[in-house]
Design an enzyme around this catalytic site. Structure first.
Site, PDB file in Angstrom:
ATOM      1  N   ARG A   1      -0.484  10.861  20.770  1.00 35.37           N
ATOM      2  CA  ARG A   1       0.188   9.626  21.189  1.00 35.37           C
ATOM      3  C   ARG A   1       1.583   9.882  21.699  1.00 35.37           C
ATOM      4  O   ARG A   1       2.178   9.036  22.347  1.00 35.37           O
ATOM      5  CB  ARG A   1       0.175   8.610  20.040  1.00 35.37           C
ATOM      6  CG  ARG A   1       0.976   9.014  18.850  1.00 35.37           C
ATOM      7  CD  ARG A   1       0.471   8.383  17.570  1.00 35.37           C
ATOM      8  NE  ARG A   1       0.835   9.274  16.490  1.00 35.37           N
ATOM      9  CZ  ARG A   1       1.719   8.980  15.555  1.00 35.37           C
ATOM     10  NH1 ARG A   1       2.283   7.795  15.532  1.00 35.37           N
ATOM     11  NH2 ARG A   1       2.019   9.875  14.634  1.00 35.37           N
TER      12      ARG A   1
ATOM     13  N   ARG B   1      -8.994   5.728  11.513  1.00 31.96           N
ATOM     14  CA  ARG B   1      -8.922   4.321  11.138  1.00 31.96           C
ATOM     15  C   ARG B   1      -9.801   3.502  12.073  1.00 31.96           C
ATOM     16  O   ARG B   1      -9.883   3.785  13.273  1.00 31.96           O
ATOM     17  CB  ARG B   1      -7.476   3.805  11.236  1.00 31.96           C
ATOM     18  CG  ARG B   1      -6.559   4.249  10.105  1.00 31.96           C
ATOM     19  CD  ARG B   1      -6.952   3.649   8.759  1.00 31.96           C
ATOM     20  NE  ARG B   1      -6.055   4.059   7.693  1.00 31.96           N
ATOM     21  CZ  ARG B   1      -6.236   5.146   6.928  1.00 31.96           C
ATOM     22  NH1 ARG B   1      -7.295   5.922   7.105  1.00 31.96           N
ATOM     23  NH2 ARG B   1      -5.372   5.429   5.969  1.00 31.96           N
TER      24      ARG B   1
ATOM     25  N   GLU C   1     -12.483  -2.875   7.032  1.00 34.90           N
ATOM     26  CA  GLU C   1     -13.252  -2.400   5.873  1.00 34.90           C
ATOM     27  C   GLU C   1     -12.674  -2.978   4.575  1.00 34.90           C
ATOM     28  O   GLU C   1     -11.471  -3.271   4.520  1.00 34.90           O
ATOM     29  CB  GLU C   1     -13.262  -0.859   5.829  1.00 34.90           C
ATOM     30  CG  GLU C   1     -11.913  -0.221   5.578  1.00 34.90           C
ATOM     31  CD  GLU C   1     -11.992   1.301   5.635  1.00 34.90           C
ATOM     32  OE1 GLU C   1     -12.406   1.854   6.659  1.00 34.90           O
ATOM     33  OE2 GLU C   1     -11.605   1.917   4.626  1.00 34.90           O
TER      34      GLU C   1
ATOM     35  N   HIS D   1     -15.719   5.604   3.755  1.00 34.83           N
ATOM     36  CA  HIS D   1     -14.332   6.098   3.681  1.00 34.83           C
ATOM     37  C   HIS D   1     -14.183   7.195   2.619  1.00 34.83           C
ATOM     38  O   HIS D   1     -13.461   7.046   1.626  1.00 34.83           O
ATOM     39  CB  HIS D   1     -13.350   4.946   3.418  1.00 34.83           C
ATOM     40  CG  HIS D   1     -11.968   5.251   3.924  1.00 34.83           C
ATOM     41  ND1 HIS D   1     -11.128   4.297   4.459  1.00 34.83           N
ATOM     42  CD2 HIS D   1     -11.272   6.422   3.976  1.00 34.83           C
ATOM     43  CE1 HIS D   1      -9.976   4.860   4.803  1.00 34.83           C
ATOM     44  NE2 HIS D   1     -10.043   6.156   4.514  1.00 34.83           N
TER      45      HIS D   1
ATOM     46  N   GLY E   1     -13.269  10.462   3.410  1.00 37.58           N
ATOM     47  CA  GLY E   1     -12.586  11.622   3.995  1.00 37.58           C
ATOM     48  C   GLY E   1     -11.884  12.512   2.984  1.00 37.58           C
ATOM     49  O   GLY E   1     -11.995  13.736   3.021  1.00 37.58           O
TER      50      GLY E   1
HETATM   51  C1  DGY Z   1      -5.798   8.486   3.964  1.00 33.33           C
HETATM   52  O1  DGY Z   1      -5.285   9.250   3.149  1.00 33.33           O
HETATM   53  O2  DGY Z   1      -5.148   7.829   4.778  1.00 33.33           O
HETATM   54  C2  DGY Z   1      -7.266   8.356   3.889  1.00 33.33           C
HETATM   55  O3  DGY Z   1      -7.784   7.505   4.833  1.00 33.33           O
HETATM   56  C3  DGY Z   1      -7.658   7.904   2.487  1.00 33.33           C
HETATM   57  O4  DGY Z   1      -8.573   8.822   2.036  1.00 33.33           O
END
Ligand code: DGY
Length: 312
Positions: A174, A236, A265, A283, A285
């Site tokens: 960005r 996101r 979400e 979610h 991650g």
């Molecule tokens: C973050 O840390 O922003 C993740 O999306 C949450 O696991």
């Protein structure tokens, strides 16, 4: 009531309890519960997670607040400018979830291209009758280009992984920076969007949600991807125009979409549930034990400094 730290859960690992012992009293109350609301006026530090948006009205209700901590690297759910204006320190958890998030993006990519969920469902259904030459054919990745939105640590960690698979990564970020990104295993150019999108057989999102990236991957941008392109989003939900992506999947323009995050979400656009060639995760991650413990520790270290700065 004298609450110094108000958290919405005990998080993972011992660090939050240790913080509470150092700065009594720690109160754990569900987000926006009556107990949480009642504790706001005396809270000096708040601890929330990524699904718990804090508003300026919450800050108004917490006049003693000196620190706002989130167990996430993303901070799009926090009123950052208002915190800065009020001298409230904002603490997040960068760095420690880089590998876990890049791993999950790779898991989504491989699950999609090798049809892992369909294969698993076939075996579990009892309907599998044996190996067949054209059964559940997927797509290979070697030699294909991978566009990566975001050249920060997670984008770089993902580049390392797809490089190891024999793909060629390209970055967009960005800041609109040019030049090349050195991602340890190799180097890759930063390209303008108009150059990156048409060559991205795979496009993986690893940038934060900001005013600049909200809706960035809209219908017009998606239309610039090659036919059969795959999108992976572990960043996101608001970055991707979900309805446009679902339309393009149905039309056969997109080859697949792997999602770990969703606009709004935990509500999931019901159209995703019917959409072909998708893998949908809740979610996850950063969801490894090691990572979540490290996130809690880093967050609590930051809150310790904010509540008891070494140089007063
Ligand atoms: C973050 O840390 O922003 C993740 O999306 C949450 O696991």
């Amino acid at each position: 009531m004298s609450i110094r730290i108000l958290a919405t859960s005990s998080l993972v690992g011992p660090a939050l309890a240790e913080l509470g012992a150092r700065f009594p009293e720690l109160r754990i109350a569900a987000f926006r519960s009556p107990e949480w609301q009642a504790a706001l006026p005396s809270a000096e530090a708040l601890v929330v997670v990524v699904s718990e948006p804090i508003t300026e009205a919450d800050l108004d209700a917490a006049p003693k607040l000196r620190a706002l901590g989130t167990c996430s690297v993303g901070m799009n759910h926090l009123p950052l400018q208002a915190c800065q204006a009020r001298g409230i320190a904002v603490v997040n958890t960068p760095g420690v979830l880089t590998d876990a998030t890049a791993d999950l993006a790779l898991a989504l990519l491989l699950a999609l291209t090798r049809r892992v969920a369909e294969g698993e469902a076939l075996v579990r259904s009892g309907a599998w009758v044996g190996w067949a030459p054209d059964q559940l054919l997927g797509r290979g990745l070697v030699g294909k280009a991978c566009g990566i939105f975001g050249s920060g640590p997670i984008g770089q960690a993902f580049a390392k992984r797809v490089w190891a698979l024999g793909m060629t990564p390209f970055f967009w970020d960005r800041e609109g920076l040019g030049g090349v990104v050195d991602f340890e295993a190799g180097r890759a150019p930063r390209l303008p969007l108009a150059d990156l999108l048409p060559r991205s057989a795979v496009l993986s999102l690893h940038c934060p949600l900001t005013d600049q990236t909200r809706g960035l991957l809209d219908r017009a941008a998606l239309a610039q991807l090659p036919v059969g392109a795959i999108i992976i989003n572990t960043a996101r939900g608001g970055i991707l125009d979900e309805d446009a992506a679902i339309d393009l999947l149905a039309a056969g323009q997109l080859g697949g979409v792997g999602l770990d995050v969703y606009a709004g979400e935990p509500r999931v656009n019901p159209r995703w549930l019917q959409a072909p060639r998708t893998v949908l995760l809740p979610h996850l991650g950063s969801a490894t034990l090691e990572t979540r413990e490290a996130m809690t520790r880093l967050l609590c270290d930051g809150l310790t400094v904010a509540l008891d700065p070494p140089f007063k």
